[in-house]
Design a protein around this motif. Structure first.
Motif, PDB file in Angstrom:
ATOM      1  N   VAL A  45      13.625 -43.748 -19.235  1.00  0.00           N
ATOM      2  CA  VAL A  45      12.308 -43.292 -18.795  1.00  0.00           C
ATOM      3  C   VAL A  45      11.232 -43.800 -19.754  1.00  0.00           C
ATOM      4  N   PHE A  60       8.367 -46.215 -18.642  1.00  0.00           N
ATOM      5  CA  PHE A  60       7.000 -45.682 -18.750  1.00  0.00           C
ATOM      6  C   PHE A  60       6.109 -46.625 -19.558  1.00  0.00           C
ATOM      7  N   ALA A 117      -0.434 -44.371 -12.875  1.00  0.00           N
ATOM      8  CA  ALA A 117      -1.027 -45.542 -13.515  1.00  0.00           C
ATOM      9  C   ALA A 117      -0.731 -46.791 -12.704  1.00  0.00           C
ATOM     10  N   ALA A 118       0.486 -46.906 -12.178  1.00  0.00           N
ATOM     11  CA  ALA A 118       0.839 -48.093 -11.397  1.00  0.00           C
ATOM     12  C   ALA A 118      -0.066 -48.214 -10.178  1.00  0.00           C
ATOM     13  N   LEU A 175       9.118 -49.047 -13.155  1.00  0.00           N
ATOM     14  CA  LEU A 175       9.136 -47.707 -12.558  1.00  0.00           C
ATOM     15  C   LEU A 175      10.527 -47.372 -12.034  1.00  0.00           C
ATOM     16  N   LEU A 220      15.393 -40.839 -15.061  1.00  0.00           N
ATOM     17  CA  LEU A 220      15.193 -39.419 -14.728  1.00  0.00           C
ATOM     18  C   LEU A 220      16.394 -38.882 -13.945  1.00  0.00           C
ATOM     19  N   ALA A 248       3.142 -39.835 -14.546  1.00  0.00           N
ATOM     20  CA  ALA A 248       1.981 -40.531 -15.117  1.00  0.00           C
ATOM     21  C   ALA A 248       2.101 -42.029 -14.878  1.00  0.00           C
ATOM     22  N   ALA A 249       3.328 -42.577 -15.060  1.00  0.00           N
ATOM     23  CA  ALA A 249       3.515 -44.013 -14.863  1.00  0.00           C
ATOM     24  C   ALA A 249       3.273 -44.386 -13.403  1.00  0.00           C
ATOM     25  N   LEU A 250       3.704 -43.519 -12.486  1.00  0.00           N
ATOM     26  CA  LEU A 250       3.466 -43.790 -11.063  1.00  0.00           C
ATOM     27  C   LEU A 250       1.976 -43.820 -10.757  1.00  0.00           C
ATOM     28  N   GLU A 266       9.455 -33.023 -19.445  1.00  0.00           N
ATOM     29  CA  GLU A 266       8.560 -33.988 -20.084  1.00  0.00           C
ATOM     30  C   GLU A 266       8.763 -35.395 -19.531  1.00  0.00           C
ATOM     31  N   ILE A 267      10.026 -35.799 -19.399  1.00  0.00           N
ATOM     32  CA  ILE A 267      10.210 -37.172 -18.906  1.00  0.00           C
ATOM     33  C   ILE A 267       9.812 -37.273 -17.435  1.00  0.00           C
ATOM     34  N   ALA A 268       9.930 -36.163 -16.704  1.00  0.00           N
ATOM     35  CA  ALA A 268       9.430 -36.183 -15.319  1.00  0.00           C
ATOM     36  C   ALA A 268       7.922 -36.408 -15.321  1.00  0.00           C
ATOM     37  N   ALA A 283       5.519 -49.907 -17.692  1.00  0.00           N
ATOM     38  CA  ALA A 283       4.669 -49.754 -16.515  1.00  0.00           C
ATOM     39  C   ALA A 283       3.200 -49.713 -16.925  1.00  0.00           C
ATOM     40  N   PHE A 284       2.934 -49.178 -18.117  1.00  0.00           N
ATOM     41  CA  PHE A 284       1.546 -49.137 -18.582  1.00  0.00           C
ATOM     42  C   PHE A 284       1.110 -50.477 -19.167  1.00  0.00           C
ATOM     43  N   LEU A 322       6.248 -37.968 -17.640  1.00  0.00           N
ATOM     44  CA  LEU A 322       6.053 -39.379 -18.002  1.00  0.00           C
ATOM     45  C   LEU A 322       6.153 -40.257 -16.765  1.00  0.00           C
ATOM     46  N   LEU A 323       7.171 -39.997 -15.961  1.00  0.00           N
ATOM     47  CA  LEU A 323       7.374 -40.826 -14.776  1.00  0.00           C
ATOM     48  C   LEU A 323       6.207 -40.664 -13.807  1.00  0.00           C
TER      49      LEU A 323
END
Lengths: 760, 132
Positions: free
Chosen positions: B117, B121, A747-748, B68, B75, A743-745, A736-738, B124-125, A740-741
């Motif tokens: 994380v 996260f 989005a960035a 990030l 992670l 998704a954040a990438l 899950e946290i992977a 970053a949003f 999240l990361l």
């Protein structure tokens, strides 16, 4: 513990060392050649039959196995032995190139992948290494990535070989299912039951397809000459001596299992024969030295595939000898064409003349390699040629005639590449032509000399190298020794006929070539142009689909996505009979009723209010109400999370609303509002139905009970929710946290574009 | 919103207070309500408040690394927490281990990873939408 996995791992471990070390000290470029040299010596000292297995996932039959037998040792010695020469040559060929460290690092990767592929004894390790060689080849063909032709050739090579690789993977899966094991040596041990299995025809077609793509068999031969966009050492190493032989290797590897099948024999001899003919014709037509050699490589690969497809036991020995001979002379000639290109400034066979005076040593090396290629007596090439004719004469049909023509064409290629540029009066060059440095001269010279040494003393390799490899292909000892008189006077006659025809054609080649080059239909209707057509058709289809689907309206996208996701889920629910209403007698408290009313009020406000700000507040009411409801139901962690998320969401939405230009009220027309309301109603109804369906599933109370009891003794925590997150289901959390990361990438990347910042 | 004097002068204190609270929530999570997810959200809230008051540039300076990068470190930490099990007893990946007799163990490192994380996260949003 066997030393085999270490041998395969060493090149991979060396990659960062090569890349970083050479970037810091480009002068150390010759040093990486010690790696293949060391591996070569280590392989020489290893006994045959060494094996290693490490189980990965036993329940799926996944394992990593390596095995050294006669065939894989021959290949591994070629990879490391020729590799040592290539590394040395490349360090001088690309001296001063700013990306030399990258080149040698990728070459190291390639060598590791090749070693892994030929030593692997399980299907999936083999497949992984196989695809790695395709990737390395892609990077090496496209090394000169600022040239469009190099990029296109690299992409073409990758597409063809990887598409073939996928077919092969499918074949491997069927093979593993049919054999009940992924270990190749175990599969080959049950050859008879495999070839009788109903999957067998499919396995043969798919695996052979992958091998044909890799080894440039007709009609997938076209990528190989285009791959000549790569630097000369790459052409010598990947595209003549080793990688393109991988397909031949795999066909030889599986030959014991399938050699009795008519389909196998027909497929291999058919494709191989067509490949030989096509390659010979196009080799005569070509005037660029490297492309000419590439076409002759296509011929050689076709010959090898044909030999493997023949039932005649002698064919196995012929294939092994020819494989070795070809690797030696072809690598040498490619390296020499690189020297000529570099020193004389052109690769045009019609222009190059009289280089022997300025570079006598290079000319001598070329002559040695060329004589071996032409099959002159005394060279190991002569043994290969005699064996070829002996085998092919024994086959009824057209094969002897094809062999005659093709061999004559090879004599022409040998003459045009190895003799013609060096003979006659010196050409006018725009630079002073001179011998290359020793690092570039020694490798082709040594390879060419080996052709003579082995030719004069076949005993050196006969029992040690040739026989074990041929025996592996055949599945039993061949009983043939190299150097024994093979065949009869007819073979000798045919051999001389080929040589004579070749010499005549060579003398007339400068007049023959323009005629052949004039035949433009060969370019227009070949598979190369068909490949281009397919690529263009894919692009056209993509454009048409995009035009239809992508309207550019965000509301439309959102509506379509919601309709498909929730409409689909609802449809499944109705069709599968999942509609249910869970009746459960549970006491309802007053504050819960009030909270539900609060949530409903918030939802109604969000739907009915006209101002965006008020809508956000209405939605927030739903979220906070849900949080409070969790609290009354005994889920403080959930309530806690809900509150925090809600606060962030509200702050974020308000911050965005304050920044965005639109303050106007809803601008939708009445029918648009109605459609949106219908869609929203659908989403809500399906959501409720899904929730009801889930609640109707009988609840297994043993799971929370176990978790409650095990939390303290097993995970040393009293908060069961947290224990589940960080311990019992930690792997889920990691996933899950992977996400999240990721998704954040994503989005960035999108937000950086929106802000108009420079793209990385 | 940058105009508010009260907001601007209190932002720093709010940030450090909420970070302290978030760490408390993170650490007590194994036995009481809390943990890395919630802690991370509370920590992110402190930063969002800070960015609202002083602009996202100031917040990025406090963070030192890109959100990030923090998420990436998190992670990595969570993944590393799974390794001792392999080395120690050959147990499956992510079987949590403890220092004998203490509550300190790989589960804590794992939860810190989750915390980082989540903070990375969320920021970053959110940060790109807030004023400079």
């Amino acid at each position: 513990m066997s030393v085999l996995p270490l041998l395969v791992a060493l090149p991979f471990l060396a990659i960062p060392l090569v890349a970083l070390g050479l970037r810091a000290r480009p002068g150390a470029a010759p040093l990486p050649a010690l790696l293949p040299l060391g591996l070569f010596l280590a392989l020489l000292s290893l006994p045959l039959g060494a094996a290693f297995t490490s189980e990965r996932i036993p329940s799926l039959g996944l394992e990593t196995s390596f095995r050294l037998d006669g065939l894989s040792r021959l290949m591994a010695l070629l990879i490391t032995g020729i590799g040592a020469g290539i590394f040395l040559y490349a360090s001088a060929y690309l001296k001063g190139h700013p990306a030399l460290h990258r080149f040698l690092a990728v070459l190291t990767l390639f060598m590791g992948a090749m070693l892994g592929a030929v030593l692997a004894d399980d299907l999936f390790s083999l497949f992984v290494f196989w695809e790695l060689t395709s990737l390395a080849s892609f990077m090496l063909i496209g090394f000169d990535h600022e040239r469009a032709a190099a990029r296109k050739a690299a992409q073409q090579g990758l597409m063809v070989t990887v598409a073939g690789g996928l077919a092969m993977l499918a074949g491997f899966l069927l093979l593993a299912a049919a054999a009940g094991t992924t270990r190749i040596s175990l599969i080959l041990a049950q050859a008879e039951s495999i070839s009788a299995h109903p999957f067998a025809p499919w396995i043969v077609l798919l695996v052979a397809g992958g091998c044909f793509a890799k080894s440039a068999q007709w009609p997938l031969h076209f990528w190989l000459p285009n791959a000549m966009a790569a630097p000369a050492p790459v052409s010598a190493y990947l595209h003549s001596a080793t990688m393109v032989k991988l397909g031949v290797y795999l066909l030889a590897r599986f030959n014991p299992a399938f050699q009795e099948m008519v389909l196998w024999q027909g497929l291999l001899t058919g494709a191989g024969g067509l490949t030989m003919l096509t390659g010979a014709l196009l080799a005569l037509r070509e005037r660029d030295l490297k492309r000419k050699l590439a076409w002759s490589t296509v011929v050689a690969l076709g010959t090898l595939v044909t030999l493997i497809g023949l039932e005649e036991p002698l064919a196995a020995t012929a294939a092994v000898v020819f494989l070795l001979v070809h690797a030696l002379y072809k690598a040498s000639l490619f390296l020499i064409s690189g020297i000529v290109d570099k020193k004389a400034g052109t690769r045009d066979a019609l222009v190059l003349r009289g280089l022997a005076r300025a570079m006598p040593l290079t000319a001598a090396a070329a002559a040695l390699a060329g004589l071996s290629m032409a099959g002159a007596p005394g060279f190991i090439g002569a043994f290969a040629k005699d064996l070829l004719f002996t085998v092919q004469l024994g086959v009824p049909g057209l094969l002897p005639a094809i062999a005659l023509v093709v061999n004559a064409a090879m004599v022409v290629v040998a003459g045009v590449v190895a003799a013609r540029p060096f003979m006659g009066r010196p050409m006018e060059a725009d630079r002073e032509v001179k011998e290359p440095p020793l690092a570039m001269l020694a490798p082709p010279m040594l390879l060419a000399l080996l052709g003579l040494v082995f030719g004069l003393m076949p005993g050196l390799i006969s029992a040690a190298l040739i026989e074990p490899a041929a025996g592996t292909i055949l599945g039993r000892p061949t009983g043939v020794a190299l150097g024994e008189k093979q065949g009869d006077e007819l073979v000798l006659l045919l051999s001389f006929a080929a040589l004579g025809l070749g010499v005549v054609m060579y003398l007339g080649w400068s007049r023959l070539q323009p005629r052949l080059a004039g035949q433009e239909w060969l370019d227009r209707y070949g598979p190369d142009s068909a490949y281009g057509e397919v690529l263009r058709a894919v692009s056209r289809t993509a454009v048409a689909v995009t035009r239809r689907v992508q309207s550019g309206s965000l509301r439309r996208y959102l509506a379509l996505s919601l309709l498909i996701v929730f409409g689909g889920a609802g449809l499944v629910l109705v069709l599968a009979g999942g509609l249910a209403i869970p009746w459960r007698a549970a006491p309802v408290r007053v504050e819960q009723v009030l909270l539900v009313l609060l949530i409903a009020g918030g939802a109604a406000a969000a739907a009915l209010m006209r101002a965006l700000f008020a809508q956000v507040m209405g939605a927030a009411l739903v979220g906070f109400g849900a949080g409070l409801l969790f609290l009354t139901l005994g889920a403080p962690d959930l309530a806690f999370t809900q509150f925090t998320v809600e606060v962030i969401a509200v702050v974020l939405l308000v911050a965005i609303l304050a920044r965005l230009p639109f303050r106007a009220l809803d601008a939708r027309r009445a029918n648009e509002r109605r459609n949106d309301a219908l869609l929203a109603g659908l989403v809500g109804a399906v959501g409720v139905a899904v929730m009801f369906a889930m609640l109707s599933v009988p609840f297994d109370a043993r799971i929370p009970e176990w978790m409650g009891q095990a939390a303290v003794p097993e995970a040393k925590g009293r908060n069961v929710v947290n224990v589940v997150i960080v311990d019992f289901r930690a792997l889920d959390t990691l996933g899950e946290i992977a996400v999240l990361l990721i998704a954040a990438l994503a989005a960035a990347a999108l937000l950086a574009k929106r802000a108009g910042r420079k793209q990385p | 919103m940058k105009e508010s004097l009260i907001l601007r002068s209190s932002a720093r204190y709010v940030l450090w207070t909420s970070l302290a609270v978030s760490l408390f929530i993170l650490l007590r999570g194994h036995n009481e309500p809390g943990g890395g997810f919630i802690g991370g959200l509370v920590g992110a809230l402190g930063f969002v408040f800070h960015a609202l008051a002083l602009g996202q540039g100031a917040t990025r300076r406090v963070l030192r690394l890109d959100p990030l990068a923090w998420a990436g470190i998190g992670l990595l930490a969570a993944a590393l927490a799974g390794l001792p099990a392999l080395l120690h007893h050959g147990e499956p990946f992510l079987t949590q281990q403890w220092l004998a007799g203490t509550p300190i163990g790989t589960a804590l490192l794992f939860d810190v990873g989750v915390y980082l994380v989540v903070v990375g996260f969320a920021l970053a949003f959110v940060l790109p939408f807030l004023e400079e």
